[in-house]
Design a protein around this motif. Structure first.
Motif, PDB file in Angstrom:
ATOM      1  N   PHE A 198       0.381  -1.640   0.321  1.00 50.87           N
ATOM      2  CA  PHE A 198       0.119   0.568   0.068  1.00 50.87           C
ATOM      3  C   PHE A 198       0.810   0.959   0.005  1.00 50.87           C
ATOM      4  O   PHE A 198       1.162   2.180  -1.161  1.00 50.87           O
ATOM      5  N   GLY A 199       1.293   1.445   0.607  1.00 50.08           N
ATOM      6  CA  GLY A 199       3.075   2.394   1.133  1.00 50.08           C
ATOM      7  C   GLY A 199       3.695   2.694  -0.622  1.00 50.08           C
ATOM      8  O   GLY A 199       3.829   3.619  -0.541  1.00 50.08           O
ATOM      9  N   GLU A 200       4.190   1.607  -0.919  1.00 55.00           N
ATOM     10  CA  GLU A 200       4.178   1.579  -2.582  1.00 55.00           C
ATOM     11  C   GLU A 200       3.683   1.666  -3.691  1.00 55.00           C
ATOM     12  O   GLU A 200       3.794   2.995  -4.263  1.00 55.00           O
ATOM     13  N   VAL A 201       1.831   1.560  -3.332  1.00 53.12           N
ATOM     14  CA  VAL A 201       0.796   2.090  -4.651  1.00 53.12           C
ATOM     15  C   VAL A 201       1.267   3.571  -4.267  1.00 53.12           C
ATOM     16  O   VAL A 201       1.090   4.980  -5.004  1.00 53.12           O
ATOM     17  N   VAL A 202       0.540   4.281  -2.650  1.00 49.95           N
ATOM     18  CA  VAL A 202       0.682   6.165  -2.095  1.00 49.95           C
ATOM     19  C   VAL A 202       2.224   6.770  -3.022  1.00 49.95           C
ATOM     20  O   VAL A 202       1.849   7.753  -3.320  1.00 49.95           O
TER      21      VAL A 202
END
Length: 553
Positions: A198-202
């Motif tokens: 999720f952090g990578e997507v954001v």
């Protein structure tokens, strides 16, 4: 590599250090006004993990950002900032002032997680309909579909007249739903936590939100857990291979090996010291990986050092003392007093370890330029202490003091505020685990995924005792990806401990120190002097006696 001496040079260096790095507490902070305001809501302390993750993510793009809890929003004029990011780490009813401030804000706005439905005027296109479970994320523009290690809760949203740049696939197989949506300069991410991916997507969406067009892949390799009992011949073989391949790398050195009653210093391992010097002169950057890499009765390399893993808390007591628990105190006040004394003990314990480690390495002409906590485990106070001595930090970050098992690595180098001026060079790929037949397969999968993001670090560590063949496999996999190898010596690094200062720039070292900078170095000098003096005395005495005898004749 060279050693500067003399009062005049020292005075100039002190002047530059104070004004460029702001000791104590090395700081590379920008003097610009803040351009990003990060507002967050939390209801329990556990939610600090996501707040710190967000801080680390923003720190990849901006040094001049400000963190603020929602209750403090009335103290800020949001329109003083170019960007506002809101993280709903916990569900709560936001104040009228908070909602009005967001509605009236003129700049670019990004909402994450809970409470976005309360910004109806700001995000009229966003309809939050409920919750769903996802087991995959997808970024079509990056040709990326990534599995989650476990199902995650997201908000099920629709966004008419908005663009969808990231999707989640429902765990029940019933299709996809939006994860990242935006209408012009306003964005929303529907995930309820920020752990990767999720952090990578954001982070990928931040590139558009923050107008950052940076692209590229950085690769780094770290040889891990090199202590005085390491095999110097095995290490030399790997160093020669990396030199031949022209690959810069890091070597994480533990100055002292300890196991029960056995204590071995670098001075007891001259062949290893020679190998480490060879490495330093031929592509390696020395990383200080703790002082002993152990705390209680554990062996160096296996145990923790700056975290009490048995009790999952900071180092509050000497290792030999029985660990006191909350149940040992009759009142909260007594326990709080124990914690306060414990923090004072931790500070002295860590300062001593850092000072001793740097002094012992430097005594052998080994110059550490970054710090890595054993097992990446260290308290928030620990980061403050390390930042007084090192400008660069390597590895992953422990997010809170509630547990060491809350570590995070961003996609790229970052400078979050809770590192107090240090730059993080993240480790993102893990390591080759001994006995795991699928270790390379797992590593290659991570490399393939990481290389599809616009900008990322592909960084791994390797234990030298696994041998040269395994190292060659890791290098081969990383070499198949286009990108630059990180040479940490080419970065601006600064280390200071008492009278020792180490600085790197453009691949060169600048070292300032007294002739004998520590008791350890003084004892080492005496030991070396005796080694030379004894044979000399044994030669001179017989020669002198023979000369006297001949004169008498």
């Amino acid at each position: 590599m060279f050693l500067k001496r003399g009062f005049a040079v020292s005075l100039v260096f002190v002047f530059v250090t104070v004004f460029a790095f702001d000791f104590p507490g090395i700081s590379f902070a920008s003097g610009n006004e803040n351009t990003v305001l990060v507002l967050y809501s939390k209801t329990i302390e556990e939610q600090m993990k996501d707040i710190r993750i967000l801080e680390t993510m923003v720190g990849q793009f901006k040094n001049d950002y400000k963190m603020m809890e929602d209750e403090e929003a009335d103290q800020a004029n949001l329109n003083d900032y170019e960007y506002v990011i809101y993280l709903g780490a916990g569900k709560k009813t936001l104040s009228h002032h908070m909602k009005s401030a967001i509605d009236d804000y003129k700049g670019a706005f990004y909402a994450i997680g809970h409470n976005a439905e309360q910004f109806k005027e700001r995000l009229p296109w966003l309809d939050v309909r409920g919750e769903a479970l996802v087991n995959q994320v997808a970024l079509p523009k990056n040709d990326l579909v990534q599995d989650l290690s476990e199902d995650r809760i997201v908000y099920e949203v629709s966004a008419d007249d908005a663009e969808v740049s990231g999707f989640g696939y429902k765990a029940d197989g019933s299709g996809s739903l939006p994860l990242v949506v935006n209408a012009e300069d306003d964005y929303y991410f529907s995930g309820q936590n920020l752990y990767n991916p999720f952090g990578e997507v954001v982070t990928e969406s931040f590139r558009l939100f923050l107008n950052d067009g940076s692209k590229g892949t950085v690769k780094y390799l770290r040889l891990e857990d090199v202590h005085p009992m390491a095999d110097p011949e095995l290490l030399r073989e790997q160093a020669e291979y990396l030199k031949k391949e022209n690959i810069p790398y890091m070597v994480a050195v533990i100055p002292v090996y300890e196991n029960k009653d056995k204590i071995v210093h670098l001075s007891d391992s001259p062949k290893l010291v020679d190998t480490l010097r060879y490495m330093q002169e031929n592509g390696a950057s020395i990383i200080m990986h703790g002082y002993k890499h152990q705390y209680r009765s554990s062996e160096t390399g296996e145990g923790f050092e700056f975290w009490d893993a048995e009790n999952d808390r900071p180092i509050y007591q000497p290792a030999k003392d029985k660990a006191k628990q909350r149940s040992d105190f009759s009142t909260a006040e007594e326990y709080d007093e124990f914690v306060k004394k414990g923090e004072k003990y931790e500070k002295g314990y860590m300062e001593n370890a850092i000072r001793s480690g740097v002094e012992e390495l430097v005594a052998h002409d080994l110059y550490p330029i970054a710090f890595e906590a054993p097992h990446y485990a260290i308290s928030q106070q620990g980061y403050r202490i390390v930042s007084k001595h090192f400008s660069s930090y390597v590895g992953q970050l422990q997010l809170t003091d509630s547990t060491w098992q809350s570590e995070y690595a961003p996609m790229h180098e970052s400078k979050p505020d809770f590192l107090h001026g240090m730059i993080l060079y993240p480790e993102t790929l893990g390591y080759i685990e001994q006995g795991d037949a699928k270790a390379m397969e797992k590593l290659n999968a991570k490399i393939e995924t990481g290389s599809k993001y616009s900008q990322s670090y592909l960084s791994a560590f390797y234990h030298p005792y696994l041998g040269l063949d395994g190292l060659k496999e890791v290098v081969k996999s990383l070499n198949e990806v286009n990108g630059d190898w990180l040479d940490l010596k080419q970065k601006d690094n600064l280390v200071q401990v008492k009278d020792i200062r180490i600085q790197t720039k453009d691949g060169g070292y600048q070292v300032e120190k007294p002739f004998l900078a520590s008791d350890y170095e003084r004892n080492l000098f005496i030991k070396k002097s005796l080694i030379w003096a004894i044979p000399l005395v044994l030669f001179i005495l017989p020669a002198a006696s023979l000369l006297v005898i001949r004169r008498r004749e």
